[in-house]
Design a protein around this motif. Structure first.
Motif, PDB file in Angstrom:
ATOM      1  N   GLY A 247       3.606   6.091   1.230  1.00  0.00           N
ATOM      2  CA  GLY A 247       4.710   6.009   2.184  1.00  0.00           C
ATOM      3  C   GLY A 247       5.403   7.349   2.371  1.00  0.00           C
ATOM      4  O   GLY A 247       5.669   7.772   3.504  1.00  0.00           O
ATOM      5  N   VAL A 248       5.674   8.022   1.277  1.00  0.00           N
ATOM      6  CA  VAL A 248       6.322   9.342   1.356  1.00  0.00           C
ATOM      7  C   VAL A 248       5.397  10.345   2.045  1.00  0.00           C
ATOM      8  O   VAL A 248       5.836  11.138   2.885  1.00  0.00           O
ATOM      9  CB  VAL A 248       6.736   9.829  -0.051  1.00  0.00           C
ATOM     10  N   ARG A 249       4.112  10.304   1.742  1.00  0.00           N
ATOM     11  CA  ARG A 249       3.152  11.224   2.370  1.00  0.00           C
ATOM     12  C   ARG A 249       3.107  11.010   3.880  1.00  0.00           C
ATOM     13  O   ARG A 249       3.121  11.963   4.661  1.00  0.00           O
ATOM     14  CB  ARG A 249       1.772  11.050   1.746  1.00  0.00           C
TER      15      ARG A 249
ATOM     16  N   TRP B  21       3.463  15.784  -8.559  1.00  0.00           N
ATOM     17  CA  TRP B  21       4.863  16.034  -8.246  1.00  0.00           C
ATOM     18  C   TRP B  21       5.734  15.149  -9.124  1.00  0.00           C
ATOM     19  O   TRP B  21       5.284  14.143  -9.646  1.00  0.00           O
ATOM     20  CB  TRP B  21       5.147  15.723  -6.768  1.00  0.00           C
ATOM     21  N   ASP B  22       6.996  15.512  -9.231  1.00  0.00           N
ATOM     22  CA  ASP B  22       7.945  14.708  -9.982  1.00  0.00           C
ATOM     23  C   ASP B  22       9.116  14.381  -9.063  1.00  0.00           C
ATOM     24  O   ASP B  22       9.916  15.273  -8.778  1.00  0.00           O
ATOM     25  CB  ASP B  22       8.428  15.454 -11.220  1.00  0.00           C
TER      26      ASP B  22
ATOM     27  N   ASP C 197       0.826  -1.216   0.000  1.00  0.00           N
ATOM     28  CA  ASP C 197       0.000   0.000   0.000  1.00  0.00           C
ATOM     29  C   ASP C 197       0.857   1.261   0.000  1.00  0.00           C
ATOM     30  O   ASP C 197       0.434   2.307  -0.510  1.00  0.00           O
ATOM     31  CB  ASP C 197      -0.917   0.039   1.230  1.00  0.00           C
ATOM     32  N   LEU C 198       2.035   1.169   0.576  1.00  0.00           N
ATOM     33  CA  LEU C 198       2.893   2.350   0.704  1.00  0.00           C
ATOM     34  C   LEU C 198       3.408   2.844  -0.645  1.00  0.00           C
ATOM     35  O   LEU C 198       3.839   3.994  -0.761  1.00  0.00           O
ATOM     36  CB  LEU C 198       4.056   2.056   1.649  1.00  0.00           C
ATOM     37  N   ASP C 199       3.358   1.999  -1.666  1.00  0.00           N
ATOM     38  CA  ASP C 199       3.807   2.385  -3.007  1.00  0.00           C
ATOM     39  C   ASP C 199       2.710   3.042  -3.842  1.00  0.00           C
ATOM     40  O   ASP C 199       2.975   3.532  -4.943  1.00  0.00           O
ATOM     41  CB  ASP C 199       4.348   1.166  -3.759  1.00  0.00           C
ATOM     42  N   ARG C 200       1.486   3.076  -3.312  1.00  0.00           N
ATOM     43  CA  ARG C 200       0.370   3.681  -4.050  1.00  0.00           C
ATOM     44  C   ARG C 200       0.608   5.182  -4.210  1.00  0.00           C
ATOM     45  O   ARG C 200       0.949   5.879  -3.256  1.00  0.00           O
ATOM     46  CB  ARG C 200      -0.945   3.451  -3.303  1.00  0.00           C
ATOM     47  N   VAL C 201       0.448   5.691  -5.413  1.00  0.00           N
ATOM     48  CA  VAL C 201       0.603   7.124  -5.672  1.00  0.00           C
ATOM     49  C   VAL C 201      -0.629   7.847  -5.145  1.00  0.00           C
ATOM     50  O   VAL C 201      -1.758   7.516  -5.503  1.00  0.00           O
ATOM     51  CB  VAL C 201       0.800   7.398  -7.180  1.00  0.00           C
TER      52      VAL C 201
END
Length: 169
Positions: A142-144, A135-136, A126-130
């Protein structure tokens, strides 16, 4: 330790930081800026909680707790879902007038409880979901989640520092 446990541990530390920042401060002290143009404890805690509420509600696709509860009125504000404190000038900062520290702690606890419930159900994939393709590179869940946590920790530290300045008078 898996990623869920790690995120739960990290987010689970926030309420104690928030509570220690506001504990025992009067409403006036919560609104007291340590210097002209600086942020008061109450605004910092309100802002970090608004950011988390806004961000988590967005990834859940649900309504923010701020909008659905009585938190806004108890902080002297309207329940504007877009008002998170970003870009606030001195007048907007001064308009954040929590009735006491308890309202900040309770709102924060409600947001963290929702966040922790969400985190418990995540799978590593799930952490890889955009979640934001604007953004580029595109922002993944995960980043959020790490961005929200970093912002919260930074502002909790600032609130603790400002508290110390106020108490030392």
């Amino acid at each position: 330790m898996d990623v869920n446990d790690l995120l739960i541990e990290a987010y689970g530390r926030l309420p104690e930081l928030v509570e220690s920042a506001v504990e025992g401060l009067s409403p006036e002290q919560l609104r007291q800026a340590p210097a002209a143009g600086a942020n008061p404890v109450g605004w910092l805690v309100w802002h970090l909680t608004r950011i988390q509420d806004h961000g988590v509600a967005d990834v859940l696709g649900e309504k923010q707790l701020w909008v659905g509860g009585d938190w806004a009125g108890r902080c002297g504000l309207t329940a504007d879902p877009d008002d998170t404190g970003f870009g606030h000038g001195s007048e907007q900062i001064a308009a954040v007038r929590p009735e006491d520290g308890r309202v900040l702690v309770d709102y924060h606890r409600a947001v963290v409880d929702r966040t922790l419930a969400y985190l418990r159900g995540l799978r590593p994939a799930d952490l890889d979901r955009v979640v934001d393709p604007n953004w580029d590179p595109p922002v993944t869940l995960g980043v959020r989640l790490i961005s929200l946590l970093a912002d919260d920790l930074q502002h909790a530290g600032q609130a603790a520092y400002v508290r110390g300045l106020i108490q030392r008078g």
